[in-house]
Enzyme design. Structure first.
Site, PDB file in Angstrom:
ATOM      1  N   PHE A   1      21.511  29.064  51.673  1.00  0.00           N
ATOM      2  CA  PHE A   1      21.751  28.960  53.113  1.00  0.00           C
ATOM      3  C   PHE A   1      23.244  29.187  53.397  1.00  0.00           C
ATOM      4  O   PHE A   1      24.092  28.708  52.646  1.00  0.00           O
ATOM      5  CB  PHE A   1      21.304  27.575  53.595  1.00  0.00           C
ATOM      6  CG  PHE A   1      21.316  27.433  55.079  1.00  0.00           C
ATOM      7  CD1 PHE A   1      20.346  28.041  55.863  1.00  0.00           C
ATOM      8  CD2 PHE A   1      22.312  26.697  55.705  1.00  0.00           C
ATOM      9  CE1 PHE A   1      20.360  27.918  57.247  1.00  0.00           C
ATOM     10  CE2 PHE A   1      22.335  26.565  57.091  1.00  0.00           C
ATOM     11  CZ  PHE A   1      21.357  27.169  57.859  1.00  0.00           C
TER      12      PHE A   1
ATOM     13  N   ASP B   1      20.346  21.777  46.833  1.00  0.00           N
ATOM     14  CA  ASP B   1      20.186  21.519  48.266  1.00  0.00           C
ATOM     15  C   ASP B   1      18.672  21.476  48.518  1.00  0.00           C
ATOM     16  O   ASP B   1      17.973  22.478  48.344  1.00  0.00           O
ATOM     17  CB  ASP B   1      20.855  22.650  49.060  1.00  0.00           C
ATOM     18  CG  ASP B   1      20.747  22.452  50.572  1.00  0.00           C
ATOM     19  OD1 ASP B   1      19.852  21.708  51.015  1.00  0.00           O
ATOM     20  OD2 ASP B   1      21.544  23.053  51.302  1.00  0.00           O
TER      21      ASP B   1
ATOM     22  N   TYR C   1      16.016  16.406  58.909  1.00  0.00           N
ATOM     23  CA  TYR C   1      15.437  16.738  60.228  1.00  0.00           C
ATOM     24  C   TYR C   1      14.375  17.829  60.165  1.00  0.00           C
ATOM     25  O   TYR C   1      13.881  18.267  61.187  1.00  0.00           O
ATOM     26  CB  TYR C   1      16.540  17.125  61.230  1.00  0.00           C
ATOM     27  CG  TYR C   1      17.567  18.126  60.752  1.00  0.00           C
ATOM     28  CD1 TYR C   1      17.263  19.483  60.649  1.00  0.00           C
ATOM     29  CD2 TYR C   1      18.848  17.721  60.409  1.00  0.00           C
ATOM     30  CE1 TYR C   1      18.203  20.392  60.211  1.00  0.00           C
ATOM     31  CE2 TYR C   1      19.798  18.632  59.974  1.00  0.00           C
ATOM     32  CZ  TYR C   1      19.471  19.962  59.874  1.00  0.00           C
ATOM     33  OH  TYR C   1      20.415  20.871  59.430  1.00  0.00           O
ATOM     34  N   LYS C   2      14.034  18.290  58.948  1.00  0.00           N
ATOM     35  CA  LYS C   2      12.999  19.324  58.848  1.00  0.00           C
ATOM     36  C   LYS C   2      11.651  18.640  58.572  1.00  0.00           C
ATOM     37  O   LYS C   2      11.103  17.993  59.447  1.00  0.00           O
ATOM     38  CB  LYS C   2      13.374  20.337  57.777  1.00  0.00           C
ATOM     39  CG  LYS C   2      14.697  21.051  58.047  1.00  0.00           C
ATOM     40  CD  LYS C   2      14.992  22.056  56.951  1.00  0.00           C
ATOM     41  CE  LYS C   2      16.401  22.614  57.057  1.00  0.00           C
ATOM     42  NZ  LYS C   2      16.604  23.512  58.183  1.00  0.00           N
TER      43      LYS C   2
ATOM     44  N   ARG D   1       9.396  33.208  60.443  1.00  0.00           N
ATOM     45  CA  ARG D   1       9.068  32.084  59.543  1.00  0.00           C
ATOM     46  C   ARG D   1       8.003  31.222  60.202  1.00  0.00           C
ATOM     47  O   ARG D   1       8.120  30.837  61.361  1.00  0.00           O
ATOM     48  CB  ARG D   1      10.298  31.205  59.297  1.00  0.00           C
ATOM     49  CG  ARG D   1      11.290  31.769  58.348  1.00  0.00           C
ATOM     50  CD  ARG D   1      12.308  30.725  57.914  1.00  0.00           C
ATOM     51  NE  ARG D   1      12.758  29.830  58.965  1.00  0.00           N
ATOM     52  CZ  ARG D   1      13.728  28.947  58.823  1.00  0.00           C
ATOM     53  NH1 ARG D   1      14.338  28.806  57.664  1.00  0.00           N
ATOM     54  NH2 ARG D   1      14.095  28.174  59.820  1.00  0.00           N
TER      55      ARG D   1
HETATM   56  C1  LIG Z   1      19.156  24.829  52.996  1.00  0.00           C
HETATM   57  C2  LIG Z   1      19.999  24.260  54.098  1.00  0.00           C
HETATM   58  N1  LIG Z   1      21.123  23.591  53.785  1.00  0.00           N
HETATM   59  C3  LIG Z   1      21.908  23.069  54.739  1.00  0.00           C
HETATM   60  C4  LIG Z   1      21.568  23.185  56.070  1.00  0.00           C
HETATM   61  C5  LIG Z   1      22.505  22.643  57.117  1.00  0.00           C
HETATM   62  O1  LIG Z   1      22.577  21.281  57.042  1.00  0.00           O
HETATM   63  P1  LIG Z   1      23.516  20.427  57.992  1.00  0.00           P
HETATM   64  O2  LIG Z   1      23.408  20.997  59.367  1.00  0.00           O
HETATM   65  O3  LIG Z   1      22.967  19.060  57.876  1.00  0.00           O
HETATM   66  O4  LIG Z   1      24.898  20.533  57.484  1.00  0.00           O
HETATM   67  C6  LIG Z   1      20.406  23.840  56.451  1.00  0.00           C
HETATM   68  C7  LIG Z   1      20.039  23.951  57.859  1.00  0.00           C
HETATM   69  O5  LIG Z   1      19.062  24.511  58.258  1.00  0.00           O
HETATM   70  C8  LIG Z   1      19.599  24.392  55.426  1.00  0.00           C
HETATM   71  O6  LIG Z   1      18.486  25.055  55.723  1.00  0.00           O
END
Ligand SMILES: Cc1ncc(COP(=O)(O)O)c(C=O)c1O
Length: 421
Positions: free
Chosen positions: A124, A202, A227-228, A381
């Site tokens: 990401f 992650d 939050y997912k 998606r």
């Molecule tokens: C794989 C991944 N890592 C990190 C994040 C971002 O996380 P945060 O906004 O909590 O920093 C996302 C957001 O969609 C994500 O999909």
């Protein structure tokens, strides 16, 4: 194509069907966002009402001792149960981005691993940005982002070879955000350990979507958002897991008072708390954490293995329909077919993906609105959240995708993209 009656029958026989009712829904709308934000559990409403009216409204500062100080610890325990971690191996707070920076910074400073950061192009963007920022801060640190031959899958042999020849600290998203590709976690953790390396996982797209066992997979460090699939609400705090044997080797670069050994002694000198508590920073975000607790409670009650079984069944039905019904209309499956290598969303590509998404969201007089999400350059998606996704939802999706393309209804929508997709 499976007919609507058959889809409804599958829903009737679904052992998890009652969970759908535990969330708020909009009439005539199907939510298949994949997955940027989970739905609102109904129990959040009463929990927040109590927190606002009674705890903040009436008890004010007393609520810290009565309720709030123990809330992050309670959440940590629940996530430890879900992920098979030991007591004290998870802390809560901050965003995934901040947590990633903190933990990578601590690993680099510990000098236990070669000065090399490795990631790949499936990760990401925030993870890539955090790594780039660290490389600016530590002048001797080198950084490598692996490009595989294809856009959606990792080449595990290539990844292993790079770890072997240039060991270091590796950051990967266990389930990748575009295609839902899922890495072989245990094999890679073992490979990293044999090659003087460590993987920071992650889990943002994996937690609540697939069963994860930190002990069995020999995971050392992992983190992710809530939050997912965990339905913790917009901007809810992230979790950080660190295996016990690493705790006292790592120092939090942000020496905030909540990570102090005795925060309420107000000692002018910083002394790190024992264990992972030293990775706490400032005051925890109590309102958000209440919602996170409602979300994890639902996952624990349904059982992650049951949720996974339903996710695989729904995904396989959808993949089957994509292959039989949609490929001739220009759609391509962009997620792995093998469920072991897949998280809980399905990506499909189409040259007019953005416009098709807009048509789905608008709905029509005969069909519900359908909310997927779009990822550049041309991915749609489809999130499968087995707590509330039904077979009927997927039936409508396939039906609408076919209708929108055959009738060219997508041409009614602008090709220009909006901000939040
Ligand atoms: C794989 C991944 N890592 C990190 C994040 C971002 O996380 P945060 O906004 O909590 O920093 C996302 C957001 O969609 C994500 O999909």
């Amino acid at each position: 194509m499976i007919d609507l009656k058959a889809a409804r029958l599958l829903d009737q026989n679904d052992p998890l069907k009652t969970f759908k009712n535990r969330f708020t829904h909009q009439e005539n709308e199907i939510y298949l966002d994949g997955n940027s934000l989970g739905k609102l559990p109904k129990s959040v409403l009463s929990k927040l009402e109590d927190t606002l009216q009674n705890q903040w409204g009436k008890q004010l500062i007393r609520s810290w001792n009565e309720n709030w100080l123990e809330l992050p610890l309670r959440l940590s325990k629940k996530y430890e149960t879900l992920l098979n971690a030991s007591d004290g191996e998870i802390v809560f707070g901050e965003s995934t981005s901040v947590r990633l920076y903190q933990i990578l910074f601590a690993l680099i400073e510990s000098r236990n691993y070669p000065n090399q950061l490795i990631t790949d192009s499936l990760n990401f963007p925030t993870d890539l940005y955090v790594l780039q920022g660290l490389a600016k801060h530590f002048s001797k640190l080198s950084i490598q982002s692996i490009q595989y031959g294809q856009e959606i899958l990792a080449d595990i042999e290539q990844l292993k070879e790079i770890i072997q020849t240039k060991p270091g600290i590796i950051c990967l998203s266990l389930v990748t955000y575009k295609s839902a590709y899922c890495y072989p976690m245990k094999a890679l953790n073992e490979w990293a350990a044999q090659n003087k390396s460590i993987i920071v996982w992650d889990l943002s797209h994996a937690v609540g979507a697939i069963p994860i066992d930190f002990k069995k997979t020999k995971t050392k460090i992992a983190l992710g958002c809530t939050y997912k699939y965990m339905n913790g609400g917009p901007g809810s705090p992230a979790f950080l897991f660190v295996q016990k044997e690493l705790h006292n080797l790592l120092q939090n670069p942000i020496q905030g008072w909540f990570g102090h050994l005795k925060p309420f002694d107000f000692d002018p000198q910083y002394k790190a708390a024992q264990g992972l508590e030293r990775f706490n920073n400032g005051t925890p975000s109590i309102l958000s954490m209440q919602a996170v607790e409602a979300g994890v409670d639902l996952i624990l009650e349904a059982g992650i293995k049951n949720l996974r079984a339903k996710s695989v069944a729904l995904s396989e039905m959808l993949i089957d329909e994509i292959t039989k019904e949609l490929e001739t209309l220009g759609f391509e499956l962009e997620s792995p077919k093998n469920s072991i290598r897949r998280g809980s969303h399905i990506a499909i590509a189409h040259p007019h993906a953005w416009q098709i998404c807009q048509a789905l969201i608008q709905g029509d007089t005969l069909a519900p609105k359908i909310i997927p999400d779009f990822r550049p350059p041309h991915f749609i998606r489809i999130g499968i959240t087995p707590l509330y996704t039904s077979y009927e939802d997927l039936w409508w999706l396939v039906n609408q995708l076919r209708m929108i393309v055959t009738s060219k209804a997508y041409l009614n929508f602008d090709e220009a993209k909006s901000q939040v997709t």
